[in-house]
Design a protein around this motif. Structure first.
Motif, PDB file in Angstrom:
ATOM      1  N   THR A 287       0.817  -1.205   0.000  1.00 33.26           N
ATOM      2  CA  THR A 287       0.000   0.000   0.000  1.00 33.26           C
ATOM      3  C   THR A 287       0.851   1.255   0.000  1.00 33.26           C
ATOM      4  O   THR A 287       2.035   1.214   0.319  1.00 33.26           O
ATOM      5  CB  THR A 287      -0.953   0.013   1.229  1.00 33.26           C
ATOM      6  N   GLY A 288       0.202   2.339  -0.339  1.00 36.77           N
ATOM      7  CA  GLY A 288       0.825   3.653  -0.257  1.00 36.77           C
ATOM      8  C   GLY A 288       0.517   4.290   1.086  1.00 36.77           C
ATOM      9  O   GLY A 288      -0.296   3.800   1.854  1.00 36.77           O
ATOM     10  N   ASN A 289       1.186   5.412   1.348  1.00 40.46           N
ATOM     11  CA  ASN A 289       1.001   6.084   2.642  1.00 40.46           C
ATOM     12  C   ASN A 289       0.954   7.608   2.522  1.00 40.46           C
ATOM     13  O   ASN A 289       1.238   8.316   3.456  1.00 40.46           O
ATOM     14  CB  ASN A 289       2.116   5.671   3.611  1.00 40.46           C
ATOM     15  N   THR A 290       0.569   8.102   1.354  1.00 36.89           N
ATOM     16  CA  THR A 290       0.602   9.539   1.086  1.00 36.89           C
ATOM     17  C   THR A 290      -0.674   9.948   0.368  1.00 36.89           C
ATOM     18  O   THR A 290      -1.153   9.208  -0.483  1.00 36.89           O
ATOM     19  CB  THR A 290       1.821   9.872   0.189  1.00 36.89           C
ATOM     20  N   GLN A 291      -1.216  11.110   0.692  1.00 37.65           N
ATOM     21  CA  GLN A 291      -2.428  11.560   0.012  1.00 37.65           C
ATOM     22  C   GLN A 291      -2.112  12.428  -1.206  1.00 37.65           C
ATOM     23  O   GLN A 291      -2.733  12.292  -2.248  1.00 37.65           O
ATOM     24  CB  GLN A 291      -3.342  12.368   0.954  1.00 37.65           C
ATOM     25  N   VAL A 292      -1.179  13.330  -1.071  1.00 37.14           N
ATOM     26  CA  VAL A 292      -0.839  14.256  -2.155  1.00 37.14           C
ATOM     27  C   VAL A 292       0.528  13.873  -2.697  1.00 37.14           C
ATOM     28  O   VAL A 292       1.527  13.883  -1.975  1.00 37.14           O
ATOM     29  CB  VAL A 292      -0.841  15.721  -1.648  1.00 37.14           C
ATOM     30  N   THR A 293       0.565  13.514  -3.993  1.00 36.99           N
ATOM     31  CA  THR A 293       1.807  13.016  -4.580  1.00 36.99           C
ATOM     32  C   THR A 293       2.292  13.804  -5.786  1.00 36.99           C
ATOM     33  O   THR A 293       3.453  13.750  -6.130  1.00 36.99           O
ATOM     34  CB  THR A 293       1.642  11.539  -5.004  1.00 36.99           C
TER      35      THR A 293
ATOM     36  N   PRO B 147       1.353  17.674  -7.813  1.00 38.70           N
ATOM     37  CA  PRO B 147       0.495  18.862  -7.887  1.00 38.70           C
ATOM     38  C   PRO B 147      -0.319  18.952  -9.185  1.00 38.70           C
ATOM     39  O   PRO B 147      -1.307  19.671  -9.239  1.00 38.70           O
ATOM     40  CB  PRO B 147       1.477  20.037  -7.771  1.00 38.70           C
ATOM     41  N   LEU B 148       0.056  18.189 -10.206  1.00 37.86           N
ATOM     42  CA  LEU B 148      -0.687  18.211 -11.468  1.00 37.86           C
ATOM     43  C   LEU B 148      -1.845  17.212 -11.475  1.00 37.86           C
ATOM     44  O   LEU B 148      -2.654  17.203 -12.401  1.00 37.86           O
ATOM     45  CB  LEU B 148       0.257  17.899 -12.633  1.00 37.86           C
TER      46      LEU B 148
ATOM     47  N   ASP C 147      -5.394  14.097  -6.412  1.00 39.42           N
ATOM     48  CA  ASP C 147      -4.738  14.318  -5.124  1.00 39.42           C
ATOM     49  C   ASP C 147      -5.582  15.188  -4.191  1.00 39.42           C
ATOM     50  O   ASP C 147      -5.618  14.959  -2.990  1.00 39.42           O
ATOM     51  CB  ASP C 147      -3.364  14.961  -5.324  1.00 39.42           C
ATOM     52  N   ALA C 148      -6.260  16.177  -4.761  1.00 36.69           N
ATOM     53  CA  ALA C 148      -7.117  17.035  -3.934  1.00 36.69           C
ATOM     54  C   ALA C 148      -8.230  16.204  -3.305  1.00 36.69           C
ATOM     55  O   ALA C 148      -8.539  16.361  -2.117  1.00 36.69           O
ATOM     56  CB  ALA C 148      -7.698  18.169  -4.774  1.00 36.69           C
ATOM     57  N   ALA C 149      -8.797  15.302  -4.070  1.00 32.63           N
ATOM     58  CA  ALA C 149      -9.855  14.427  -3.542  1.00 32.63           C
ATOM     59  C   ALA C 149      -9.306  13.537  -2.440  1.00 32.63           C
ATOM     60  O   ALA C 149      -9.955  13.332  -1.407  1.00 32.63           O
ATOM     61  CB  ALA C 149     -10.450  13.586  -4.664  1.00 32.63           C
ATOM     62  N   MET C 150      -8.103  13.015  -2.638  1.00 32.35           N
ATOM     63  CA  MET C 150      -7.503  12.144  -1.615  1.00 32.35           C
ATOM     64  C   MET C 150      -7.265  12.923  -0.320  1.00 32.35           C
ATOM     65  O   MET C 150      -7.476  12.412   0.778  1.00 32.35           O
ATOM     66  CB  MET C 150      -6.179  11.550  -2.105  1.00 32.35           C
ATOM     67  N   LYS C 151      -6.848  14.178  -0.437  1.00 33.66           N
ATOM     68  CA  LYS C 151      -6.606  14.993   0.759  1.00 33.66           C
ATOM     69  C   LYS C 151      -7.909  15.316   1.470  1.00 33.66           C
ATOM     70  O   LYS C 151      -7.984  15.250   2.698  1.00 33.66           O
ATOM     71  CB  LYS C 151      -5.853  16.283   0.391  1.00 33.66           C
ATOM     72  N   VAL C 152      -8.956  15.648   0.714  1.00 30.90           N
ATOM     73  CA  VAL C 152     -10.256  15.922   1.320  1.00 30.90           C
ATOM     74  C   VAL C 152     -10.770  14.676   2.037  1.00 30.90           C
ATOM     75  O   VAL C 152     -11.233  14.750   3.181  1.00 30.90           O
ATOM     76  CB  VAL C 152     -11.274  16.401   0.260  1.00 30.90           C
ATOM     77  N   LEU C 153     -10.676  13.530   1.393  1.00 27.40           N
ATOM     78  CA  LEU C 153     -11.128  12.291   2.025  1.00 27.40           C
ATOM     79  C   LEU C 153     -10.331  12.006   3.293  1.00 27.40           C
ATOM     80  O   LEU C 153     -10.882  11.553   4.291  1.00 27.40           O
ATOM     81  CB  LEU C 153     -11.033  11.127   1.048  1.00 27.40           C
ATOM     82  N   ASP C 154      -9.044  12.293   3.264  1.00 25.74           N
ATOM     83  CA  ASP C 154      -8.215  12.103   4.463  1.00 25.74           C
ATOM     84  C   ASP C 154      -8.686  13.016   5.596  1.00 25.74           C
ATOM     85  O   ASP C 154      -8.767  12.595   6.745  1.00 25.74           O
ATOM     86  CB  ASP C 154      -6.746  12.382   4.144  1.00 25.74           C
ATOM     87  N   LEU C 155      -9.027  14.240   5.261  1.00 22.01           N
ATOM     88  CA  LEU C 155      -9.437  15.204   6.288  1.00 22.01           C
ATOM     89  C   LEU C 155     -10.755  14.833   6.960  1.00 22.01           C
ATOM     90  O   LEU C 155     -10.962  15.153   8.129  1.00 22.01           O
ATOM     91  CB  LEU C 155      -9.530  16.609   5.684  1.00 22.01           C
TER      92      LEU C 155
END
Length: 175
Positions: free
Chosen positions: A88-94, A96-97, A101-109
């Protein structure tokens, strides 16, 4: 995490809209892959339940192969003749393009695993199953399945190459 999103949608009366949006996104993904989106029904509410804490517990109760008996531990490496692996991975934002990634960060929050290492959707501990190949890939959940044009972090390993390497591992084991 999914249960948090679904509870929020229920509280705001937006669950039907969320279902339409996510199911439509699924159809777009199918279209991009030249597949018939209508041939593979999408139901975000059902997916939300199946990936919620409750839904995952129901699934794990029915299918226990490879599950750890200790928190965040590894399960059996082999059970009933089946080789069991996870990564598995362990990062939300990987990248900037990458709009995903924005969706992954929102889901994390808004997720239930606040403060825990995760890929934006699944915590590292929850992803452990059988023998852990690696639980620290610099990928988010979309990177792991090579979605959104294969964008990933600059120095992150290519998921396709990682899965090809794993296929070779299985082949060398005679599987």
């Amino acid at each position: 995490m999914a249960s948090d999103v679904m509870k929020f949608a229920d509280q705001t009366g937006s669950s039907d809209l969320l279902n339409v949006l996510i199911s439509s996104f699924g159809k777009v993904i199918m279209w991009v892959q030249s597949l018939d989106g209508n041939a593979f029904p999408h139901n975000a509410l059902a997916a939300g339940h199946s990936t919620s804490i409750e839904g995952t517990a129901e699934f794990n109760q029915r299918f226990q192969l490879g599950l750890s008996v200790t928190p965040c531990g590894e399960g059996k490496y082999q059970d009933q003749g089946i080789a069991l692996y996870s990564m598995t991975g362990n990062t939300q934002v990987t990248n900037p393009l990458d709009v995903g990634d924005a969706a992954m960060k929102v889901l994390d929050l808004i997720s239930a695993h606040k403060g825990g290492t995760n890929d934006g959707i699944v915590s590292v501990c929850s992803a452990k199953f059988g023998k852990t190949i690696r639980d620290d890939f610099p990928w988010n959940h979309l990177d792991e399945v090579n979605l959104l044009f294969g964008l990933k972090g600059t120095f992150a390993p290519d998921p396709v190459a990682v899965y090809r390497q794993h296929a070779n591992r299985l082949k060398l084991q005679g599987l």
